[in-house]
Design a protein around this motif. Structure first.
Motif, PDB file in Angstrom:
ATOM      1  N   SER B 102      22.482 -38.705  15.891  1.00  0.00           N
ATOM      2  CA  SER B 102      22.563 -38.456  14.451  1.00  0.00           C
ATOM      3  C   SER B 102      21.924 -37.131  14.079  1.00  0.00           C
ATOM      4  O   SER B 102      22.363 -36.456  13.144  1.00  0.00           O
ATOM      5  N   GLN B 103      20.893 -36.775  14.853  1.00  0.00           N
ATOM      6  CA  GLN B 103      20.236 -35.497  14.579  1.00  0.00           C
ATOM      7  C   GLN B 103      21.161 -34.326  14.889  1.00  0.00           C
ATOM      8  O   GLN B 103      21.191 -33.335  14.156  1.00  0.00           O
ATOM      9  N   TYR B 104      21.932 -34.460  15.981  1.00  0.00           N
ATOM     10  CA  TYR B 104      22.752 -33.329  16.413  1.00  0.00           C
ATOM     11  C   TYR B 104      24.218 -33.455  16.024  1.00  0.00           C
ATOM     12  O   TYR B 104      25.007 -32.558  16.264  1.00  0.00           O
ATOM     13  N   ASP B 105      24.590 -34.598  15.477  1.00  0.00           N
ATOM     14  CA  ASP B 105      25.914 -34.741  14.885  1.00  0.00           C
ATOM     15  C   ASP B 105      25.842 -35.739  13.740  1.00  0.00           C
ATOM     16  O   ASP B 105      26.104 -36.921  13.921  1.00  0.00           O
ATOM     17  N   PRO B 106      25.473 -35.229  12.581  1.00  0.00           N
ATOM     18  CA  PRO B 106      25.285 -36.119  11.423  1.00  0.00           C
ATOM     19  C   PRO B 106      26.547 -36.912  11.082  1.00  0.00           C
ATOM     20  O   PRO B 106      26.461 -37.919  10.384  1.00  0.00           O
ATOM     21  N   ASP B 107      27.688 -36.471  11.591  1.00  0.00           N
ATOM     22  CA  ASP B 107      28.934 -37.173  11.277  1.00  0.00           C
ATOM     23  C   ASP B 107      29.331 -38.188  12.349  1.00  0.00           C
ATOM     24  O   ASP B 107      30.467 -38.648  12.373  1.00  0.00           O
ATOM     25  N   CYS B 108      28.380 -38.521  13.218  1.00  0.00           N
ATOM     26  CA  CYS B 108      28.738 -39.388  14.337  1.00  0.00           C
ATOM     27  C   CYS B 108      28.898 -40.845  13.918  1.00  0.00           C
ATOM     28  O   CYS B 108      29.302 -41.668  14.733  1.00  0.00           O
ATOM     29  N   GLY B 109      28.580 -41.161  12.703  1.00  0.00           N
ATOM     30  CA  GLY B 109      28.923 -42.491  12.226  1.00  0.00           C
ATOM     31  C   GLY B 109      27.783 -43.478  12.084  1.00  0.00           C
ATOM     32  O   GLY B 109      28.005 -44.641  11.778  1.00  0.00           O
ATOM     33  N   ALA B 110      26.575 -43.049  12.306  1.00  0.00           N
ATOM     34  CA  ALA B 110      25.447 -43.955  12.074  1.00  0.00           C
ATOM     35  C   ALA B 110      25.154 -43.999  10.579  1.00  0.00           C
ATOM     36  O   ALA B 110      24.901 -42.966   9.965  1.00  0.00           O
ATOM     37  N   PRO B 111      25.208 -45.177   9.972  1.00  0.00           N
ATOM     38  CA  PRO B 111      24.963 -45.288   8.539  1.00  0.00           C
ATOM     39  C   PRO B 111      23.576 -44.765   8.173  1.00  0.00           C
ATOM     40  O   PRO B 111      22.602 -45.055   8.859  1.00  0.00           O
TER      41      PRO B 111
END
Lengths: 134, 134
Positions: B102-111
């Motif tokens: 999530s830190q390196y890809d905020p769009d990875c899908g973790a709510p």
DNA sequence: CCGGATCCGTTTCGATACTG
DNA sequence: CAGTATCGAAACGGATCCGG
């Protein structure tokens, strides 16, 4: 209850795509916990990675921005690999794996002192890793 | 400074030997975060695991004591997989991977809500996972 | 139907030998 | 020392078949 929109939940697979193979995390462990930083030192690890695999993984990890490669300024023939910030940020992943392994195999080789420290104050340990030069 | 006795330090490779392949952690994620518990549900995941690979990994994870398999008492034809204590204890590994992604890809899908909760009180979240039945 | 097992073409991995 | 090249072995993916 779990999330509804299952399709879009892929943070785990994002991470696995970067270092989810048999060797990448071992290289990162070597860099983070065993103070290794050259090709030859990685080859010495007890898991005995093959030379072509090592070269490939180093390249991939560099491409992912997890480690970087440069020549030793004091010895032009020496190539040094070092973790980037992105790589250092993987410390919690490695630490939790070490803790789990130690819980289910106390003889797996994690020093008691290290485990105690990781349990007492993990942030302090991570800070030390970060501050380590050379 | 790093440990001297490098040969005996192998907690990371102990863990990788159990779930360090391309698929095992995805199955564990499905069980832990997405509430899945049947063969068919695992097949539906967006990564599209093949049926033979899925069967093999379920068997291996069961052998490792990470999950267990039993028939649904309310529906004899349904087979249910569930994490054991040993499997539930992998939560910190998954959580730190999710946080890194999530830190390196905020769009990875973790709510966002989940991330906030994991940061504020991870133990509370782990406790909920453990308490979850059905 | 659900939970797999089997077969097979393709991709990837990895041990070894070799090179700049 | 830091890698390539080669080639057999293993893993994967897709399709299909099978048993309860």
């Amino acid at each position: 209850m779990p999330a509804k929109n299952r399709r879009s939940f892929c943070p785990v697979s994002f991470a696995l795509d970067k270092f989810g193979d048999k060797w990448s995390l071992l290289i990162i462990r070597d860099l983070m916990f065993l103070g290794k930083e050259t090709y030859g030192e990685f080859l010495e690890s007890s898991e005995e990675i093959a030379t072509n695999i090592l070269a490939d993984r180093l390249k991939r990890l560099e491409t992912e921005g997890i480690l970087l490669k440069f020549r030793d300024p004091e010895n032009g023939r020496r190539v040094i690999y070092r973790l980037t910030e992105k790589g250092l940020d993987l410390a919690p992943v490695l630490i939790s794996m070490i803790q789990w392994s130690s819980q289910y195999d106390p003889d797996c080789g994690a020093p008691k002192q290290l485990l105690q420290r990781l349990q007492d104050d993990p942030d302090d340990f991570i800070a030390e890793i970060r501050s380590r030069e050379s």
